[in-house]
Write a protein that holds these residues in place. Structure first.
Motif, PDB file in Angstrom:
ATOM      1  N   LEU A 281     -10.379  -6.863  -0.132  1.00 35.20           N
ATOM      2  CA  LEU A 281      -8.933  -6.763  -0.298  1.00 35.20           C
ATOM      3  C   LEU A 281      -8.460  -5.495   0.385  1.00 35.20           C
ATOM      4  N   PRO A 282      -7.242  -5.426   0.897  1.00 36.62           N
ATOM      5  CA  PRO A 282      -6.179  -6.385   0.635  1.00 36.62           C
ATOM      6  C   PRO A 282      -6.055  -7.523   1.649  1.00 36.62           C
ATOM      7  N   GLN A 283      -7.024  -7.646   2.598  1.00 35.43           N
ATOM      8  CA  GLN A 283      -6.941  -8.771   3.537  1.00 35.43           C
ATOM      9  C   GLN A 283      -8.260  -9.514   3.526  1.00 35.43           C
ATOM     10  N   LEU A 284      -8.239 -10.716   2.977  1.00 34.72           N
ATOM     11  CA  LEU A 284      -9.484 -11.444   2.744  1.00 34.72           C
ATOM     12  C   LEU A 284     -10.009 -12.132   3.995  1.00 34.72           C
ATOM     13  N   GLY A 285      -9.115 -12.452   4.908  1.00 35.29           N
ATOM     14  CA  GLY A 285      -9.580 -13.040   6.172  1.00 35.29           C
ATOM     15  C   GLY A 285      -9.939 -14.515   6.089  1.00 35.29           C
ATOM     16  N   PHE A 286      -9.621 -15.185   4.994  1.00 36.02           N
ATOM     17  CA  PHE A 286      -9.818 -16.634   4.935  1.00 36.02           C
ATOM     18  C   PHE A 286      -8.523 -17.325   5.352  1.00 36.02           C
TER      19      PHE A 286
ATOM     20  N   ARG B 114      -0.170  -4.984  -4.738  1.00 39.19           N
ATOM     21  CA  ARG B 114       0.803  -6.007  -4.345  1.00 39.19           C
ATOM     22  C   ARG B 114       0.262  -6.828  -3.168  1.00 39.19           C
ATOM     23  N   MET B 115      -0.226  -6.114  -2.148  1.00 40.38           N
ATOM     24  CA  MET B 115      -0.765  -6.797  -0.965  1.00 40.38           C
ATOM     25  C   MET B 115      -1.982  -7.640  -1.323  1.00 40.38           C
ATOM     26  N   ALA B 116      -2.827  -7.103  -2.202  1.00 40.91           N
ATOM     27  CA  ALA B 116      -4.061  -7.795  -2.586  1.00 40.91           C
ATOM     28  C   ALA B 116      -3.730  -9.112  -3.293  1.00 40.91           C
ATOM     29  N   ILE B 117      -2.807  -9.059  -4.246  1.00 41.60           N
ATOM     30  CA  ILE B 117      -2.499 -10.278  -5.002  1.00 41.60           C
ATOM     31  C   ILE B 117      -1.778 -11.287  -4.110  1.00 41.60           C
ATOM     32  N   LEU B 118      -0.907 -10.815  -3.227  1.00 38.70           N
ATOM     33  CA  LEU B 118      -0.237 -11.750  -2.315  1.00 38.70           C
ATOM     34  C   LEU B 118      -1.242 -12.389  -1.355  1.00 38.70           C
ATOM     35  N   ASP B 119      -2.262 -11.637  -0.940  1.00 38.29           N
ATOM     36  CA  ASP B 119      -3.248 -12.248  -0.047  1.00 38.29           C
ATOM     37  C   ASP B 119      -4.110 -13.259  -0.801  1.00 38.29           C
ATOM     38  N   MET B 120      -4.424 -12.977  -2.057  1.00 42.35           N
ATOM     39  CA  MET B 120      -5.167 -13.977  -2.848  1.00 42.35           C
ATOM     40  C   MET B 120      -4.318 -15.238  -3.033  1.00 42.35           C
ATOM     41  N   LEU B 121      -2.991 -15.044  -3.202  1.00 45.45           N
ATOM     42  CA  LEU B 121      -2.092 -16.203  -3.355  1.00 45.45           C
ATOM     43  C   LEU B 121      -1.909 -16.965  -2.043  1.00 45.45           C
TER      44      LEU B 121
END
Ligand SMILES: C[S@@+](CC[C@H](N)C(=O)[O-])C[C@H]1O[C@@H](n2cnc3c(N)ncnc32)[C@H](O)[C@@H]1O
Length: 226
Positions: free
Chosen positions: A130-135, A162-169
């Motif tokens: 995180l914050p960018q998972l790359g999937f 915020r960025m982490a949760i938005l990237d998971m979403l």
């Protein structure tokens, strides 16, 4: 930033702990799950043994099994001593005592290590963070993140969360995060503002009380859905 192994506490939890922390039903377990920051949890290994697929992503997976095991044994006794020195901070229901906790963490690590190389080859353990998972967008159905977000609120900013949760979403339609308190056993100051921001963006975000508790007061999960 490259992760330094000597800064990591590679403690992991079992499938049974994940079930309780995230209130996972049988149908949840059949979903396409990404475990974010799974580290040396045995969740992935145990799910794989049951014929279910989880992809775990963690910067720790840049290291070898030997390195991770070495780091675990370098810190485990000091951590259990800290736990013993702060008896009021812990609830001994799931784990019966500090020694029981220690043995459970050793068992989990052994299960993880036994699965790690084969799981890496199969693409079930992926190095990333995180914050960018790359999937890809929507590559998963459910994202779980235990004992990383909110717990380290003193080390990671609100913007990071915020960025982490938005990237998971972005990669999964539903996200669950546990626990919602910090290492200092305080409610994370980020939870309230983040829920408001997510709701303003059109997501459904709610706090759920769950069965699992080890840190005293740490029995809440955040569930966010698109
Ligand atoms: C305390 S462990 C929890 C492991 C597992 N989720 C569990 O509950 O058993 C925290 C994990 O977060 C991972 N981590 C650290 N920085 C991260 C990042 N930027 N993105 C994802 N995971 C990270 C660490 O490598 C470590 O494995």
């Amino acid at each position: 930033m490259a992760m330094q192994l000597n800064k990591v506490v590679p403690f992991g939890r079992s499938l049974d702990e994940y079930r309780q922390m995230f209130a996972l039903s049988e149908s949840d377990l059949a979903r396409n799950i990404i475990g974010v920051g799974d580290g040396p949890a045995s969740f992935n290994a145990e799910m794989h043994a049951l014929g279910k697929r989880v992809v775990s992503i963690d910067p720790l997976f840049r290291f070898s099994a030997d390195d991770i095991e070495w780091r675990f044994y370098a810190v485990v006794d000091a951590i259990i001593e800290q736990v013993k020195a702060t008896p009021d901070d812990w609830v001994w229901t799931y784990h019966r005592s500090p020694e029981h906790l220690r043995q459970n963490r050793i068992n989990v690590l052994a299960r993880f290590i036994a699965d790690y190389e084969a799981g890496k080859t199969a693409g079930r353990y992926v190095a990333g963070e995180l914050p960018q998972l790359g999937f890809r967008n929507d590559q998963f159905n459910l994202a779980l993140c235990s004992h990383f977000l909110f717990l380290y609120s003193d080390h990671f900013t609100y913007e990071f969360h915020r960025m982490a949760i938005l990237d998971m979403l972005r990669v999964a339609r539903e996200v669950r995060v546990f626990p919602l308190m910090t290492l200092m056993l305080q409610p994370s100051p980020y939870v309230g503002p983040l829920i408001e921001e997510l709701q303003a963006l059109g997501y459904m975000a709610q706090i759920q009380t769950v069965q699992y508790q080890l840190q005293r007061g740490g029995n809440q999960m955040l569930c966010v859905k698109r």
